[in-house]
Structures are given as C-alpha cells and as structure tokens.
Design a protein around this motif. Sequence first.
Motif, mmCIF file in Angstrom:
data_model
loop_
_atom_site.group_PDB
_atom_site.id
_atom_site.type_symbol
_atom_site.label_atom_id
_atom_site.label_comp_id
_atom_site.label_asym_id
_atom_site.label_seq_id
_atom_site.Cartn_x
_atom_site.Cartn_y
_atom_site.Cartn_z
ATOM 1 N N GLU A 466 0.824 -1.211 0.000
ATOM 2 C CA GLU A 466 0.000 0.000 0.000
ATOM 3 C C GLU A 466 0.861 1.265 0.000
ATOM 4 O OE1 GLU A 466 -3.344 0.157 -0.198
ATOM 5 O OE2 GLU A 466 -3.339 -2.032 -0.431
ATOM 6 N N ARG A 467 1.970 1.223 0.767
ATOM 7 C CA ARG A 467 2.837 2.400 0.860
ATOM 8 C C ARG A 467 4.176 1.978 1.451
ATOM 9 N NH1 ARG A 467 1.726 7.990 4.344
ATOM 10 N NH2 ARG A 467 3.775 8.947 3.944
ATOM 11 N N ARG A 468 5.254 2.434 0.829
ATOM 12 C CA ARG A 468 6.586 2.098 1.328
ATOM 13 C C ARG A 468 6.985 3.148 2.374
ATOM 14 N NH1 ARG A 468 8.280 -2.206 -1.225
ATOM 15 N NH2 ARG A 468 10.420 -2.096 -0.424
ATOM 16 N N HIS A 469 6.431 2.965 3.553
ATOM 17 C CA HIS A 469 6.616 3.917 4.653
ATOM 18 C C HIS A 469 7.817 3.478 5.497
ATOM 19 C CE1 HIS A 469 5.820 6.191 8.339
ATOM 20 N NE2 HIS A 469 5.053 6.983 7.587
ATOM 21 N N PRO A 470 8.610 4.431 6.012
ATOM 22 C CA PRO A 470 9.807 4.040 6.770
ATOM 23 C C PRO A 470 9.510 3.196 8.004
ATOM 24 C CG PRO A 470 9.420 6.425 6.897
ATOM 25 C CD PRO A 470 8.541 5.897 5.820
ATOM 26 N N LEU A 471 8.394 3.418 8.672
ATOM 27 C CA LEU A 471 8.082 2.608 9.855
ATOM 28 C C LEU A 471 7.818 1.151 9.477
ATOM 29 C CD1 LEU A 471 5.784 4.950 11.985
ATOM 30 C CD2 LEU A 471 8.123 4.227 12.514
ATOM 31 N N VAL A 472 7.151 0.938 8.355
ATOM 32 C CA VAL A 472 6.866 -0.428 7.907
ATOM 33 C C VAL A 472 8.151 -1.098 7.442
ATOM 34 C CG1 VAL A 472 5.449 -1.865 6.428
ATOM 35 C CG2 VAL A 472 4.559 0.338 7.223
ATOM 36 N N LEU A 473 8.944 -0.363 6.657
ATOM 37 C CA LEU A 473 10.226 -0.904 6.200
ATOM 38 C C LEU A 473 11.097 -1.296 7.381
ATOM 39 C CD1 LEU A 473 10.830 1.748 3.417
ATOM 40 C CD2 LEU A 473 10.719 -0.716 2.989
ATOM 41 N N ARG A 474 11.131 -0.429 8.382
ATOM 42 C CA ARG A 474 11.948 -0.731 9.562
ATOM 43 C C ARG A 474 11.432 -1.941 10.310
ATOM 44 N NH1 ARG A 474 10.997 -1.072 15.376
ATOM 45 N NH2 ARG A 474 13.117 -1.220 16.213
ATOM 46 N N ALA A 475 10.111 -2.051 10.491
ATOM 47 C CA ALA A 475 9.551 -3.195 11.214
ATOM 48 C C ALA A 475 9.898 -4.499 10.508
ATOM 49 C CB ALA A 475 8.040 -3.047 11.355
ATOM 50 N N LEU A 476 9.740 -4.523 9.209
ATOM 51 C CA LEU A 476 10.058 -5.730 8.454
ATOM 52 C C LEU A 476 11.556 -6.020 8.507
ATOM 53 C CD1 LEU A 476 8.459 -7.823 6.916
ATOM 54 C CD2 LEU A 476 8.805 -6.489 4.828
ATOM 55 N N ALA A 477 12.377 -4.955 8.437
ATOM 56 C CA ALA A 477 13.829 -5.137 8.531
ATOM 57 C C ALA A 477 14.226 -5.701 9.886
ATOM 58 C CB ALA A 477 14.527 -3.799 8.295
ATOM 59 N N GLU A 478 13.629 -5.173 10.944
ATOM 60 C CA GLU A 478 13.966 -5.660 12.283
ATOM 61 C C GLU A 478 13.563 -7.115 12.450
ATOM 62 O OE1 GLU A 478 15.287 -4.879 16.429
ATOM 63 O OE2 GLU A 478 15.861 -4.422 14.367
ATOM 64 N N SER A 479 12.461 -7.504 11.847
ATOM 65 C CA SER A 479 12.063 -8.914 11.921
ATOM 66 C C SER A 479 13.089 -9.795 11.230
ATOM 67 C CB SER A 479 10.670 -9.107 11.303
ATOM 68 O OG SER A 479 10.699 -9.015 9.887
ATOM 69 N N HIS A 480 13.675 -9.304 10.119
ATOM 70 C CA HIS A 480 14.732 -10.060 9.435
ATOM 71 C C HIS A 480 15.998 -10.128 10.275
ATOM 72 C CE1 HIS A 480 12.651 -10.876 5.744
ATOM 73 N NE2 HIS A 480 12.478 -9.594 5.425
ATOM 74 N N ARG A 481 16.349 -9.008 10.910
ATOM 75 C CA ARG A 481 17.559 -9.005 11.754
ATOM 76 C C ARG A 481 17.413 -9.973 12.923
ATOM 77 N NH1 ARG A 481 19.770 -3.577 13.901
ATOM 78 N NH2 ARG A 481 21.583 -4.896 14.247
ATOM 79 N N ILE A 482 16.249 -9.983 13.544
ATOM 80 C CA ILE A 482 16.017 -10.902 14.660
ATOM 81 C C ILE A 482 16.092 -12.341 14.169
ATOM 82 C CG2 ILE A 482 14.265 -11.673 16.319
ATOM 83 C CD1 ILE A 482 13.397 -8.682 16.480
ATOM 84 N N GLY A 483 15.673 -12.560 12.932
ATOM 85 C CA GLY A 483 15.748 -13.893 12.345
ATOM 86 C C GLY A 483 17.112 -14.250 11.791
ATOM 87 N N GLY A 484 18.067 -13.326 11.854
ATOM 88 C CA GLY A 484 19.433 -13.615 11.427
ATOM 89 C C GLY A 484 19.767 -13.217 10.001
#
Length: 604
Positions: A466-484
Amino acid sequence: MKLTIADAGPVSPLPILRPPAVPIADFGHPPSMLPYGRRDSYGRDSVEREVPAVTLENERLRAVFLPGLGGRLWSLVDLATGRELLHRNPVIQPANLALRDAWFAGGVEWNLGTTGHWALTCDPLHAAWVDAPYPVLRLYEYERLRGLVVQIDASLPPGSPALVVSVAVRNPRPETVPVYWWSNIAVPQTPGTRVLAPAAQADHFGYAQRLTTVAYPGEPDSSYPATWSEAADYFFHITSDTPWIAAVDAEGHGLLHTSTSRLKGRKLFGWGTSPGGARWQQWLSGPGAPYLEIQAGLARTQLQHLPLPGGTTWTWTETYSPLALPHPDAPYDRARAAVEAAAGTLALAHPSLSEHAAGAWTDRPVAEAVHRGSGWGALERRAGGLPESSATPFPDDTLGEEQTPWLALLEEGGLPGEAVCVVGPRWLSLLRGAADWHGLYHLGLNLWATGDRSGAQAAWGRALAERRHPLVLRALAESHRIGGDDAAAAVLLLEAHTLAPAVRPLTVETLSALIAAGRPADALALVDGLDPDDRAHGRTRLLEAQAALAAGERARTGRILEEGLVVPDLREGEDALDDLWFAYHGRDSELPAAYDFRMSRPRG
C-alpha cells in the motif's frame, strides 16, 4: 525540588520488537517489549532542574518520592540522626540499563513487568492522596506490557519507626499473566558495609551468565560487597516467615527492609572492585558516590515469573526503617540473629506492619490528585479493558494526543494519522479488518506482540504494497535481523533511512545492519552524509569507528579513539569499546580507564 539531572528525552518512534535479553528463559519472558519504544535520546549534559516531588514525614522519618520518574523513593532520612538511609545520587544520569534503555541509579525503584529495570522507570506515574486517617500517598499506573495496574501506597503512620509501603498488582484480564516484581533499594557502599539476610545459601549469578548455589557468606566472606573482585548478584534462599534484608556500615548504622511473606525473594547486587565496576559506578553516580543494591521480589530469582490468575489482585506490605546493629562485625550467625530480633521487634511493636494488615488502604478511594501519569489507563478503560475504580481512577482528562487516534479507532473504526504503538486483545480484534498501510502496520505490531512472527511479517508485507513507509520498512527489517538475515535487513533499512534521514534511532539501526551484513563502506558513506549533530553522537561515532576498521580505514578509527569516544547509551555488559580498542591497538595494549566498562576482571 531541584536536582542535577540529564533529561531522559523523548521516546523513540521505533517500537521495541526484540525480546528482552535473558540468559535463562522461563514461561514468563515476553516475545518483545511492545508497545514500548526506547528512551535513548539522552546525553551526559546534566544541569540543575526542578523535578516534581512529594514528601511524607512523621516524628521519626522523612521520605521523598519522585512521581515524574517512575515514582522513585528518592530519599529516606532518619530525623533523629539526620542520616540518609538510601543512596541519594548526586546526579540523575540516565544510562542504558533498563528494558527501554534509560535508567538511573539511586533510591528505591519499583520493578513490574519482566526481568530487568521496568518500562516506566523514567516515566510519570499518577500520584494522589488517599482518603485515610493520616497521609497515605498513592502512586499508580497502567503497565502496558503486561496489561496490569500497579498501585503503591506509602505512609508514615504517627510514631512509626518505618516507612510502610503496601503494593497491589491487579490483573484485570480474564487470562493468567506472568508477573515479575522487585523493589530495588540502592544504599551507600562504604569499605565496611555488610549485607545480611535470613539465609545460609544463595544463588550466585555473575557475568558468566549462570546460577550457582553457594554458601552465604562463605569463604571469603561475601557479606562485605566492597571486597568483591567482580560484579555479582546473590539471590538468597530465605528461611524466615517474615523476609528481610539489611545493609549496615562499619559502625552498624544502615537500613532494614522487611515484608510480608508474599514478597519472599531477596537479592544483593554489588559492582565489585574491577576497573570496569568502578567505571560503571562513576558513570552512574559520579566520583566518590559508590552504592550497592539490596532487593526484594516475588520469586527467588530475577530469572523467574509467577502466574497471576485473571481477575486477581496480589498485595503485600514492605517496611523501610533505620537499623542500629551493636556489633556489625560479629560472626555472621550472631549478626544475623541480631537483625532477626530487630525485625521481629519491629513487627510486634507496630501491628500495622503485620501480615493481617497488609494493604490496609488498598481499596480506599483517592481524595486528591497531585500528579498526572499517562493517558493509557484511561484509553484502556474506554476500550473496556479496565473497570472503573475509585482507588485507581484513570479519568478522561488524562487522555492526550497519543491516545486520540486510538479513540478514533474505538469509536469510528479508523486509525487516523501516525499513531504510537498500542497492543492488546481488544486492539488486535479491531485491527484485523485493516486495509490501509497504517492499520496493517499496527496489525503487524499486535501480531508480533502475541508471538505470531509470520503473521506480523505478512501484515507488514501487505502494508508495503500500500505504501513504502519508513516505519513499515523498519519493522520488516527488524524482523529479518532478529531472524538472522542481516543482508535483507540492511536493504530495507537503507530505503527507510532515505525516507527518514533525521530519525537518529533509525540511523543507528541502519548502520548496525550494514556492518553486520559486511557492508562497512556503505555504512561510512551513510555517516558522511549525516547531519552534524547526528554524526557527533557517541553511538554514531562508535559505529563509524567499527565500520572504518572493517573497511580497512584504520586511520579513521584511530582518530576517533584518540579524540575520545563517549557513548551515552553504552549498554550494561556491552564490550564494544574494549573490543574496538584491542582490535585497533592489539591485545597487549593497555585499555584506558575511560574505555573500561568490563564487568569482570580480564583473565590472562
């Protein structure tokens, strides 16, 4: 009152998706710190400021509370001698020791939630006088991680030799909630300070991150924390039906803490005599103000949680009183027996401190509000999650800008603007029908808070469509970092940072991900384009030095180290500074005292 204080600053807009770091997990450790964001924008620029304070006083004691800073009991003075019984820190200096980062040493801190210094340690609480025959101060708030109401009633009954603190923790939800509570009492540490408790054994926990049952005080005598070589915790195996712990100086003067039986845990923490321990003391309290902590909790250790059933309230009473021990250096068993007798005398002489009278004022209504906490309790009440209560009222006039978007969701079905995080069963239910990026972002946060990581990632994926918003990008990125997956996280964070370059916490996360993904040159390029103030921050300079070393730009790292690197938000136990120093200078070099935050003595 006027205090020298470095302000904790505003809350980060990035919610904490990572679970608290604990060495041993039990059933109660949460999957994240949602809905909270970090308090990580403080510096080390303390100045004298006016801070709200509430004073209780009778003929024998004076107690001062700071309702704007977690309700901290800041001072307890024995009026007969003029002695301060607590570590009254000469400076309130936030440092990265709490679950949300900012924490400060001194006084008595109330800890509710999960293992670590609690989420509200630098936040305001509601404060009010209670409808009672003598002054009773009530501090209370809605704690959002667990969805609990915490209530702390403090009083100095006429003639009482002890400050009486009755605590109530309410679970308004139908389901069982894991509960963690520790009263963290900082007291001055002198060369002769001795700590006693009704126990012959304790669980020792050092920075090797494991529990070991040992004799207490054992050989050498561990009851003198100023002699320890390293920082450590001792969780006592309490044998008394009236749990207590005491700390006295070489002359036998100090503080006695007792409680009713529900608060059965007791702990001693000391920083030890290593250079790193001394550095941490100076970092938190300045030179010449060493302290240690005696603590009281619901469980035996701080690695445990207890199940609080739905619709249930737990109460207990604590007392804080001066102690004069005639022979503080007597053999431990004799000294312990003398404190046991003093604790028994206190309970017998003052029935208000007994088990039967615990929480005598718990259900009394408040008579006059004197300090405002947050509007989150009022929002939860409006959502049907909290019943009306005259004992802990959360009135509509405490609702503010942060709660407004959520009221709109509750009453109109939409979530306008960019709201701060709110989680809970009611909100998850309301968000399940979301179709816009903002609602889907918060749906993902609510799913993540329940432990549904795949569901959260799916919601954030739909939000990005729907929108490439920085908060959404960050949340998804943090989920990847936590997953390694640091590589995927770095790509998403770079895009988020491009959209929001002025958000310093996002800058820090982006630099960290780039370095972890093996892209130090990209990290340096990002640093070179930063605003001067963001680039000058100690955390950014640390990351720049790490990236430069990884990229082979050793001279750049050397300049930063030589100029002096001060990282305000250095985490307790973090080894980034000494690792950087030795990586640049070699393991045989001498680590400067300013960079030595190591919690144990180096072996070699």
